[in-house]
Design an enzyme around this catalytic site. Structure first.
Site, short mmCIF file in Angstrom:
data_model
loop_
_atom_site.label_atom_id
_atom_site.label_comp_id
_atom_site.label_asym_id
_atom_site.label_seq_id
_atom_site.Cartn_x
_atom_site.Cartn_y
_atom_site.Cartn_z
N ASP A 60 40.69 23.74 53.63
CA ASP A 60 41.92 23.01 53.30
C ASP A 60 41.93 21.75 54.17
OD1 ASP A 60 42.86 23.69 55.84
OD2 ASP A 60 44.67 24.70 55.13
N HIS A 61 43.05 21.05 54.17
CA HIS A 61 43.13 19.79 54.92
C HIS A 61 42.96 20.01 56.42
CE1 HIS A 61 47.04 21.62 54.37
NE2 HIS A 61 47.49 21.00 55.44
N CYS A 97 40.27 26.36 57.80
CA CYS A 97 41.61 25.79 57.71
C CYS A 97 41.97 25.37 59.14
CB CYS A 97 42.62 26.75 57.08
SG CYS A 97 42.97 28.26 58.01
N GLY A 98 43.24 25.08 59.40
CA GLY A 98 43.59 24.58 60.73
C GLY A 98 43.25 25.57 61.83
N THR A 99 43.67 26.82 61.64
CA THR A 99 43.40 27.86 62.63
C THR A 99 42.30 28.82 62.21
OG1 THR A 99 45.03 29.28 61.60
CG2 THR A 99 45.81 27.86 63.41
N GLY A 100 41.98 28.85 60.94
CA GLY A 100 41.08 29.86 60.38
C GLY A 100 41.82 31.12 59.98
N GLY A 149 44.78 31.52 58.12
CA GLY A 149 45.23 31.57 56.72
C GLY A 149 44.11 31.91 55.77
N HIS A 161 27.75 44.48 62.86
CA HIS A 161 28.58 45.69 62.74
C HIS A 161 29.46 45.70 61.50
CE1 HIS A 161 28.45 47.22 67.19
NE2 HIS A 161 27.27 46.91 66.71
N ASN A 162 29.89 44.55 61.04
CA ASN A 162 30.87 44.49 59.94
C ASN A 162 30.28 43.97 58.65
OD1 ASN A 162 32.51 43.20 62.66
ND2 ASN A 162 33.20 45.16 61.85
N ARG A 211 41.15 23.08 63.90
CA ARG A 211 41.95 22.58 65.02
C ARG A 211 41.73 23.43 66.26
NH1 ARG A 211 47.13 22.42 61.00
NH2 ARG A 211 46.50 20.59 59.77
N ARG A 238 25.41 53.87 61.09
CA ARG A 238 26.83 54.29 61.14
C ARG A 238 27.75 53.18 60.65
NH1 ARG A 238 25.22 52.67 66.09
NH2 ARG A 238 26.64 51.47 67.41
N HIS A 239 27.32 51.95 60.81
CA HIS A 239 28.16 50.83 60.37
C HIS A 239 28.26 50.77 58.84
CE1 HIS A 239 28.26 49.63 64.50
NE2 HIS A 239 26.95 49.58 64.54
C1 RB5 Z 1 47.93 23.66 57.47
O1 RB5 Z 1 48.80 22.86 58.20
C2 RB5 Z 1 47.67 24.97 58.20
O2 RB5 Z 1 48.81 25.75 58.16
C3 RB5 Z 1 46.48 25.67 57.62
O3 RB5 Z 1 45.36 24.84 57.68
C4 RB5 Z 1 46.06 26.95 58.32
O4 RB5 Z 1 45.93 26.75 59.70
C5 RB5 Z 1 46.84 28.16 58.00
O5 RB5 Z 1 46.57 29.25 58.50
#
Ligand code: RB5
Length: 145
Positions: A10-11, A67-70, A72, A100-101, A111, A134-135
């Site tokens: 995403d952005h 995404c911003g944090t990964g 979402g 393992h996964n 970000r 086992r995995h």
């Molecule tokens: C977008 O602003 C942000 O919410 C998205 O990229 C993501 O971090 C969501 O988890």
């Protein structure tokens, strides 16, 4: 044979995606860039759906979602049976997510990690293999028939 890595963002992950596409292309990695192609706002469930469908159709061996944090994209991706998405911030967890996964999707926060660390995380993910044993039993319990 080159590993096929589908990538989508995403952005919030756009700039890191662009950097990774440039850094990873070639050298045994075939990048399947599923977008987005600009930093205009989009909804992360939509890009996660695009990428996970490509993985489930076997159009790529592994997926990389940003995404911003990964967070979402990892939540969205893990709602799809057959997808095991791992949100990683270091090479160790990336390697363990494969061993393992049997993770088939790596999630990164654009970000959160810089391009140099992100490249190391992706390379650790792709270099590792599933340990089985086992995995495998535990993986099977994630998607019961
Ligand atoms: C977008 O602003 C942000 O919410 C998205 O990229 C993501 O971090 C969501 O988890």
């Amino acid at each position: 044979m080159a590993v096929r890595l589908a990538i989508a963002c995403d952005h919030g992950g756009f700039h890191l995606k662009q950097a990774l596409v440039q850094a990873l292309a070639g050298q045994g990695i075939d990048i399947v860039d599923l977008g987005v192609g600009s930093p205009d706002p989009v909804d992360y469930p939509d890009v996660a759906r695009t990428l996970t469908e490509a993985i489930l159709r076997k159009e790529a061996d592994f997926g990389l979602l940003l995404c911003g944090t990964g967070i979402g994209v990892s939540i969205a991706a893990n709602r799809r049976p057959g997808i095991r998405a791992a949100l990683c911030t270091d090479p160790y967890t990336a390697r363990m997510s494969r061993e393992h996964n049997d993770a088939n999707v790596l999630c990164l926060g654009g970000r959160v990690v810089g391009p140099g660390l992100a490249e190391e995380i992706v390379r650790a993910f792709l270099a590792a293999g599933f340990a089985g044993g086992r995995h495998a039993r535990r993986i099977q319990k994630l998607d019961p028939p």
